[in-house]
Design a protein around this motif. Structure first.
Motif, PDB file in Angstrom:
ATOM      1  N   ILE A 161      -9.115   2.050  18.235  1.00  0.00           N
ATOM      2  CA  ILE A 161      -8.314   2.216  17.026  1.00  0.00           C
ATOM      3  C   ILE A 161      -9.137   1.627  15.882  1.00  0.00           C
ATOM      4  O   ILE A 161      -9.594   0.484  15.976  1.00  0.00           O
ATOM      5  CB  ILE A 161      -6.971   1.482  17.113  1.00  0.00           C
ATOM      6  CG1 ILE A 161      -6.211   1.864  18.382  1.00  0.00           C
ATOM      7  CG2 ILE A 161      -6.124   1.771  15.879  1.00  0.00           C
ATOM      8  CD1 ILE A 161      -4.933   1.074  18.574  1.00  0.00           C
ATOM      9  N   LEU A 178      -1.446  -0.118  13.143  1.00  0.00           N
ATOM     10  CA  LEU A 178      -2.456   0.519  13.985  1.00  0.00           C
ATOM     11  C   LEU A 178      -1.784   1.105  15.225  1.00  0.00           C
ATOM     12  O   LEU A 178      -1.224   0.371  16.049  1.00  0.00           O
ATOM     13  CB  LEU A 178      -3.527  -0.490  14.389  1.00  0.00           C
ATOM     14  CG  LEU A 178      -4.295  -1.129  13.225  1.00  0.00           C
ATOM     15  CD1 LEU A 178      -5.295  -2.138  13.751  1.00  0.00           C
ATOM     16  CD2 LEU A 178      -5.000  -0.075  12.396  1.00  0.00           C
ATOM     17  N   PRO A 180      -2.095   3.513  18.704  1.00  0.00           N
ATOM     18  CA  PRO A 180      -3.028   4.127  19.661  1.00  0.00           C
ATOM     19  C   PRO A 180      -2.779   5.625  19.752  1.00  0.00           C
ATOM     20  O   PRO A 180      -1.681   6.109  19.443  1.00  0.00           O
ATOM     21  CB  PRO A 180      -2.696   3.426  20.981  1.00  0.00           C
ATOM     22  CG  PRO A 180      -1.249   3.057  20.843  1.00  0.00           C
ATOM     23  CD  PRO A 180      -1.037   2.743  19.382  1.00  0.00           C
TER      24      PRO A 180
END
Length: 296
Positions: A161, A178, A180
């Motif tokens: 990421i 963030l 995945p």
């Protein structure tokens, strides 16, 4: 099919491990290959075991062959070679043993490779792949030739990421989520705040799914992009075994202005770019089908 029916028999197992640098196993834990089953050898079943940080000594990589409790009657004295394949196309014969080969037994080499030698050179890891070979040579009481080769691959699943963001002024408060590729919920939340004394405080807050992580690396880079050739001002790197945990990073922004002292206008510019990369593994493996060839 018994040993005594053949003059010479060679059976080679080749195993490639992808993303080896992200092997999360600690000392005493191992990666297991797919099962090699040979119909020619009465369905003799074999597996390879690799201890990325040794059975008892984390400085070494240990490598073993295990014969499973199969139904093959084949037993006898054989020569066993354990090899690691460097990138230059040659091979490095690490060890050779003469053993009595029987069901349910393990054979191999503690201290197979020094881990430092593998990690700090390009000799063994080709695009982060480690290739190992185990060769069994049966020779006593056999009366015809046979050569068999089986190839297997294990991929250590990992995910990256990353983001980069340009800031043209002081950061009051900024939150970055963030996510995945394997999910929709954010795994990590970054909270950024810039202090009056030119420090950037980054609060890393683990979120959904972080408890599945076995091993991760995290890199944060601060770049001066006002120049024709961007300059890296600082880099922070984290390496951790286990799940994501909360961390607070304190980055001093003073080098940003120091790098622009030769340009009066640029020295007044507070802009910079942040590059962030999180690479992690949940410990899952993906095995590919075994390809076997025979030559009589």
């Amino acid at each position: 099919m018994a040993f005594q029916n053949r003059k010479e028999a060679k059976y080679t197992l080749q195993w490639t491990i992808e993303n080896f640098s992200y092997a999360w196993q600690t000392t005493g834990q191992h990666i297991v290959s797919p099962v090699f089953v040979s119909p020619v050898f009465d369905n003799m079943s074999l597996i390879l075991q690799l201890y990325p940080r040794g059975v008892i000594d984390e400085q070494y990589i240990d490598f073993f062959l295990r014969r499973m409790a199969d139904d093959s009657p084949m037993e006898g004295i054989i020569n066993l070679k354990m090899l690691a394949l460097p990138n230059n196309g040659s091979y490095l014969s690490v060890g050779e043993q003469r053993i009595y080969f029987r069901r349910g037994q393990a054979y191999g080499l503690p201290h197979f490779l020094k881990r430092e030698e593998v990690e700090n050179s390009d000799r063994f890891l080709n695009f982060d792949k480690l290739t190992l070979r185990c060769q069994l040579i049966f020779g006593e009481g056999l009366n015809c030739k046979f050569v068999g080769k089986s190839f297997a691959k294990t991929r250590l699943l990992m995910e990256k990421i990353s983001f980069n963001r340009f800031y043209s002024s002081n950061i009051e408060d900024d939150r970055i989520l963030l996510r995945p590729m394997s999910g929709t919920n954010p795994m990590l939340i970054l909270s950024l705040h810039q202090t009056h004394d030119r420090h950037l405080i980054i609060n890393m807050l683990p979120n959904y799914g972080c408890n599945r992580v076995k091993y991760y690396t995290c890199t944060l880079t601060l770049n001066d992009v006002t120049r024709i050739t961007p300059a890296r001002l600082c880099e922070l790197r984290i390496e951790h075994w286990g799940q994501l945990t909360r961390r607070i990073l304190d980055v001093c922004l003073s080098p940003l202005n120091e790098s622009r002292e030769d340009d009066a206008e640029a020295s007044k510019d507070n802009s910079f770019q942040i590059d962030f990369k999180l690479t992690f593994t949940t410990g899952e493996l993906q095995n590919e089908s075994i390809l076997t060839t025979y030559q009589f």
